[in-house]
Design a protein around this motif. Structure first.
Motif, PDB file in Angstrom:
ATOM      1  N   ILE A   1      15.129  -3.832 -11.901  1.00  0.00           N
ATOM      2  CA  ILE A   1      16.247  -4.709 -11.584  1.00  0.00           C
ATOM      3  C   ILE A   1      16.056  -5.370 -10.219  1.00  0.00           C
ATOM      4  O   ILE A   1      16.355  -6.541 -10.036  1.00  0.00           O
ATOM      5  CB  ILE A   1      17.580  -3.918 -11.575  1.00  0.00           C
ATOM      6  N   GLU A   2      15.571  -4.599  -9.269  1.00  0.00           N
ATOM      7  CA  GLU A   2      15.438  -5.095  -7.901  1.00  0.00           C
ATOM      8  C   GLU A   2      14.242  -4.423  -7.257  1.00  0.00           C
ATOM      9  O   GLU A   2      13.934  -3.269  -7.540  1.00  0.00           O
ATOM     10  CB  GLU A   2      16.721  -4.773  -7.130  1.00  0.00           C
ATOM     11  N   SER A   3      13.565  -5.140  -6.365  1.00  0.00           N
ATOM     12  CA  SER A   3      12.418  -4.598  -5.656  1.00  0.00           C
ATOM     13  C   SER A   3      12.395  -5.198  -4.256  1.00  0.00           C
ATOM     14  O   SER A   3      12.639  -6.389  -4.085  1.00  0.00           O
ATOM     15  CB  SER A   3      11.134  -4.950  -6.404  1.00  0.00           C
ATOM     16  N   LEU A   4      12.114  -4.355  -3.277  1.00  0.00           N
ATOM     17  CA  LEU A   4      11.989  -4.865  -1.916  1.00  0.00           C
ATOM     18  C   LEU A   4      11.008  -4.016  -1.133  1.00  0.00           C
ATOM     19  O   LEU A   4      10.746  -2.871  -1.473  1.00  0.00           O
ATOM     20  CB  LEU A   4      13.340  -4.924  -1.213  1.00  0.00           C
ATOM     21  N   GLU A   5      10.451  -4.619  -0.110  1.00  0.00           N
ATOM     22  CA  GLU A   5       9.533  -3.934   0.788  1.00  0.00           C
ATOM     23  C   GLU A   5       9.993  -4.226   2.202  1.00  0.00           C
ATOM     24  O   GLU A   5      10.280  -5.370   2.543  1.00  0.00           O
ATOM     25  CB  GLU A   5       8.111  -4.446   0.558  1.00  0.00           C
ATOM     26  N   THR A   6      10.071  -3.186   3.018  1.00  0.00           N
ATOM     27  CA  THR A   6      10.573  -3.348   4.369  1.00  0.00           C
ATOM     28  C   THR A   6       9.900  -2.348   5.294  1.00  0.00           C
ATOM     29  O   THR A   6       9.264  -1.398   4.845  1.00  0.00           O
ATOM     30  CB  THR A   6      12.111  -3.184   4.402  1.00  0.00           C
ATOM     31  N   LYS A   7      10.051  -2.562   6.582  1.00  0.00           N
ATOM     32  CA  LYS A   7       9.527  -1.614   7.564  1.00  0.00           C
ATOM     33  C   LYS A   7      10.507  -0.466   7.747  1.00  0.00           C
ATOM     34  O   LYS A   7      11.701  -0.607   7.484  1.00  0.00           O
ATOM     35  CB  LYS A   7       9.290  -2.317   8.891  1.00  0.00           C
ATOM     36  N   LEU A   8      10.011   0.663   8.200  1.00  0.00           N
ATOM     37  CA  LEU A   8      10.828   1.858   8.379  1.00  0.00           C
ATOM     38  C   LEU A   8      12.024   1.593   9.288  1.00  0.00           C
ATOM     39  O   LEU A   8      13.137   2.028   9.004  1.00  0.00           O
ATOM     40  CB  LEU A   8       9.981   3.002   8.935  1.00  0.00           C
ATOM     41  N   ALA A   9      11.838   0.832  10.350  1.00  0.00           N
ATOM     42  CA  ALA A   9      12.916   0.564  11.298  1.00  0.00           C
ATOM     43  C   ALA A   9      14.048  -0.256  10.676  1.00  0.00           C
ATOM     44  O   ALA A   9      15.193  -0.166  11.101  1.00  0.00           O
ATOM     45  CB  ALA A   9      12.365  -0.155  12.522  1.00  0.00           C
TER      46      ALA A   9
END
Length: 76
Positions: free
Chosen positions: A34-42
């Motif tokens: 349904i949804e996908s995202l990539e982000t930094k830990l901070a």
């Protein structure tokens, strides 16, 4: 948190690796992504997820490198 949620939820990720990105994938109970995202830990604590989801039960897969955690969340 919170779970179950009514509008959106946030993730609390504990990791000692600041370099590798965090990947979040949300699947419905039929196994469709349904949804996908990539982000930094901070950025993870400030990221609000799930606001566009309809009411239901979802699987959330959070991964960073070889570390993978699967959560079941409920939207009211």
């Amino acid at each position: 948190f919170p779970n179950p949620f009514s509008d959106n939820f946030k993730l609390d990720v504990d990791s000692s690796d600041d370099e590798q990105p965090i990947q979040v994938r949300i699947y419905d109970m039929l196994g469709r992504e349904i949804e996908s995202l990539e982000t930094k830990l901070a950025s993870v604590p400030a990221t609000e997820i799930g606001s566009g989801l309809p009411t239901g039960v979802y699987s959330v897969i959070v991964s960073q490198g070889n570390n993978i955690k699967t959560l079941r969340i409920v939207k009211r």
